[in-house]
Design a protein around this motif. Sequence first.
Motif, PDB file in Angstrom:
ATOM      1  N   ARG A   1       0.929  -1.244   0.078  1.00 51.44           N
ATOM      2  CA  ARG A   1      -0.034   0.016   0.065  1.00 51.44           C
ATOM      3  C   ARG A   1       0.867   1.167  -0.057  1.00 51.44           C
ATOM      4  NH1 ARG A   1      -4.859   1.656   4.297  1.00 51.44           N
ATOM      5  NH2 ARG A   1      -5.514   3.637   3.400  1.00 51.44           N
ATOM      6  N   ILE A   2       0.491   2.245  -0.712  1.00 51.86           N
ATOM      7  CA  ILE A   2       1.365   3.516  -0.878  1.00 51.86           C
ATOM      8  C   ILE A   2       0.360   4.470  -0.808  1.00 51.86           C
ATOM      9  CG2 ILE A   2       1.266   3.414  -3.522  1.00 51.86           C
ATOM     10  CD1 ILE A   2       3.970   4.744  -3.191  1.00 51.86           C
TER      11      ILE A   2
ATOM     12  N   GLY B   1       0.460   9.001  -0.652  1.00 51.50           N
ATOM     13  CA  GLY B   1       1.309  10.033  -0.967  1.00 51.50           C
ATOM     14  C   GLY B   1       0.909  11.479  -0.425  1.00 51.50           C
TER      15      GLY B   1
ATOM     16  N   ASN C   1      -3.576   6.975  -2.921  1.00 53.49           N
ATOM     17  CA  ASN C   1      -3.950   5.959  -1.652  1.00 53.49           C
ATOM     18  C   ASN C   1      -4.206   4.883  -2.681  1.00 53.49           C
ATOM     19  OD1 ASN C   1      -4.564   4.251   0.331  1.00 53.49           O
ATOM     20  ND2 ASN C   1      -5.802   6.335   1.415  1.00 53.49           N
TER      21      ASN C   1
ATOM     22  N   LEU D   1       5.301   6.689  -9.593  1.00 59.89           N
ATOM     23  CA  LEU D   1       5.435   7.743  -8.701  1.00 59.89           C
ATOM     24  C   LEU D   1       5.088   9.012  -9.425  1.00 59.89           C
ATOM     25  CD1 LEU D   1       8.042   6.608  -6.487  1.00 59.89           C
ATOM     26  CD2 LEU D   1       5.798   6.236  -6.152  1.00 59.89           C
TER      27      LEU D   1
ATOM     28  N   TYR E   1       6.255   9.834  -0.222  1.00 56.95           N
ATOM     29  CA  TYR E   1       5.080   8.648  -0.274  1.00 56.95           C
ATOM     30  C   TYR E   1       5.551   7.791   1.334  1.00 56.95           C
ATOM     31  CZ  TYR E   1       4.057   9.344  -5.177  1.00 56.95           C
ATOM     32  OH  TYR E   1       3.839   9.977  -6.171  1.00 56.95           O
TER      33      TYR E   1
ATOM     34  N   MET F   1       4.999   3.814   2.500  1.00 55.61           N
ATOM     35  CA  MET F   1       4.657   2.325   1.699  1.00 55.61           C
ATOM     36  C   MET F   1       4.477   1.365   3.040  1.00 55.61           C
ATOM     37  SD  MET F   1       7.469   2.300  -1.157  1.00 55.61           S
ATOM     38  CE  MET F   1       6.663   0.609  -1.785  1.00 55.61           C
TER      39      MET F   1
ATOM     40  N   LYS G   1       7.133  -0.734   6.909  1.00 52.88           N
ATOM     41  CA  LYS G   1       6.971   0.401   6.286  1.00 52.88           C
ATOM     42  C   LYS G   1       8.215   1.027   5.735  1.00 52.88           C
ATOM     43  CE  LYS G   1       3.543   2.360   9.285  1.00 52.88           C
ATOM     44  NZ  LYS G   1       2.944   3.396  10.514  1.00 52.88           N
TER      45      LYS G   1
ATOM     46  N   THR H   1       9.636   4.568   3.200  1.00 53.20           N
ATOM     47  CA  THR H   1       9.471   5.982   2.619  1.00 53.20           C
ATOM     48  C   THR H   1      10.417   6.249   1.266  1.00 53.20           C
ATOM     49  OG1 THR H   1      11.160   6.993   4.060  1.00 53.20           O
ATOM     50  CG2 THR H   1       8.930   6.779   5.078  1.00 53.20           C
TER      51      THR H   1
END
Length: 661
Positions: free
Chosen positions: A450-451, A453, A458, A473, A479, A481, A492, A494
């Motif tokens: 899942r990302i 920004g 989303n 992107l 972002y 993630m 997680k 970034t």
Amino acid sequence: MYLMRISKYMLPLLAFLLASCSVNQQIKKADKKYEIGEYYKASSVYKRAYSRINATKEREKKAYVAYRLGDCYRLINDNEKAERALQNAVRYNSKDSLAYLYYADVLRKNKKPKSAIEQYDAYLKTHSNSKQAVVGRAAAVEAYEWEKNPTKYKVEKLNVLVSKRSERSPAFPGGDPDVIYFASSRENKAVGGKNSNITGIRNNDIFYARRNSLGEWDNIEPIEGQINTLEDEGSPSFSPDGKVMYFTRCPYVKGESHGAQIWKSVRSGGKWGKPQEVKLSKDSSITFAHPTVSPDGKFLYFVSDLAGGFGGKDIWRSSIDGEKYGAPVNLGPAINTSGDEMFPYMREDSVLYFSSNGLPGFGGLDIFYAKEVSDGKWVVKSMMYPINSNADDFGISFMKGVNRGAFSSNRGEKKGYDKIWSFDLPDVLFDITGKVTSSTGEPLGDAIVRIVGTDGTNTKVKTKSDGSYKIPLKKNVEYVMLGNCRGYLNQKETVVTLGLEDSKNFPINFSLASISKPVGLDNIFFEFGKATLTPESSTSLDKLVKLLNDNPNITIEIGAHTDKVGSAEGNLALSGKRAESVVDYLIKAGIDADRLTAKGYGKTQPITVDKALAAKHSFLKENDVLNEEFIDKLTPEQQEIANQSNRRTEFRVLKTTYKMY
């Protein structure tokens, strides 16, 4: 006898007077051609006159003709000849100070910056307020650095459109990328008349080409209808819908200057209709040229030498109301200079592109773009290298919706002919690619990445069977993630694209820890026989801190294990202290003590070989248990590997509901 003596001395004098008279007549003839803009014709007459002037007796006249000859060459883009002629004008101390300025300009165009700076300095001693000289000198200093730092644009000559003559001013009707119009002096299928007295080459006609099924330009044809004539036609441009074409026509009347005119033709039934002149003034001697229409169709932008400008040719605009055009309005000093501003083109985003030799540039005409920030106020920037060069660069046009198109340039052309060059600004692309695997390296084909920004992105992406994924992107976005899979802890990451100007791929792999099985902590080291962590352990422990922060609802047990060497009691005590050392590290890093349990196992739980460990060592097989009985059968080298594998630190998840209720 006396008469014979007179004749003997008078004949040379008479011959000299007749020759001088002939030279003066040539100069007057050339001057007349020069004054009406027939520079090519004037240059040939000046050249003949120059060769007949005695530099010792008529130095001033020699300088005058050299200056005029050099200026003619300069104006028809024969810069090598212009440099030689203007050098002579300076050598003979030309009384026209512009000879020194133009000599400096030509030296800059010919990539001789040091010599150009010397000439600018000499000119500025007596003309300190000359903006053209100040700008030219600064450009001569900076051009080398500009060229060393090119923009991302890619340019190349459109050889498929090249003829033995000249091509210029490309245009895409309505921004259509599959049709291109341009002006050319080529002879094939042209109706343009004899060679121009201004440029020395055949008058231009308007041509067009289309892309074939392979995407290549093909079938170059002159435009249909009554647009091409014996006179010079060029600079085609189009209304936003591509149904109205504006262009420039230069009428020729022998011995007179009639400037240039703007004409337009309307497309109907698949053909261009009979053109009509766009009347912007009753004075036929005023130049109106290089038309372009604003994206909303409300204004016609053009070039003119109308009174009230800033010098040379300026860019103006008139409102469009059906078939009526408003009074011309100058775009002001932010755009126009004491030099020439020409070839305006307005893109669909209302950014104005134009060429100027009065703004800081490489030499000759450079292409600039301008954004109107308020009524009458513009911010102007250069297109820089490689769009701009030390030659003339002008007549730019974009395809709709992309940073791609074509422009005109005479760079590298010995005869100064203009050619059409394509340009392309490759899209700046960003993406993330990677794999989601278990901590033991097994691909997780049903994982979710899942990302989220700062631009509102989303998105969820499911991994492929091999655990791989790819996510595009956007520029200037931060972002966050999250990689997750059923039965595994979250991870997680970034990614930030802020300020990036070049395309970039971000390789982000997720290694997810199991919820149900112990997870080994690689590279955890203690001092020999002690529970003191070595500095090399911090990298792995910091990753564990991150994992605990990524999964705030879990509690874990830190388990420390030893090999079979030593007593059971000693190993049990040592492993317990080592587990407590790891817990202490995590607490100092900000992890709640309630989430952590330390457990020492000594040598009571020998490791069971998994797929990853078996892949590293050929003598091990998956599910082998490295107990004392197994190890004792190995070679000494293999025993050390097995003991090292047993000396490990692990964690296992105890709860997944910490502080959830």
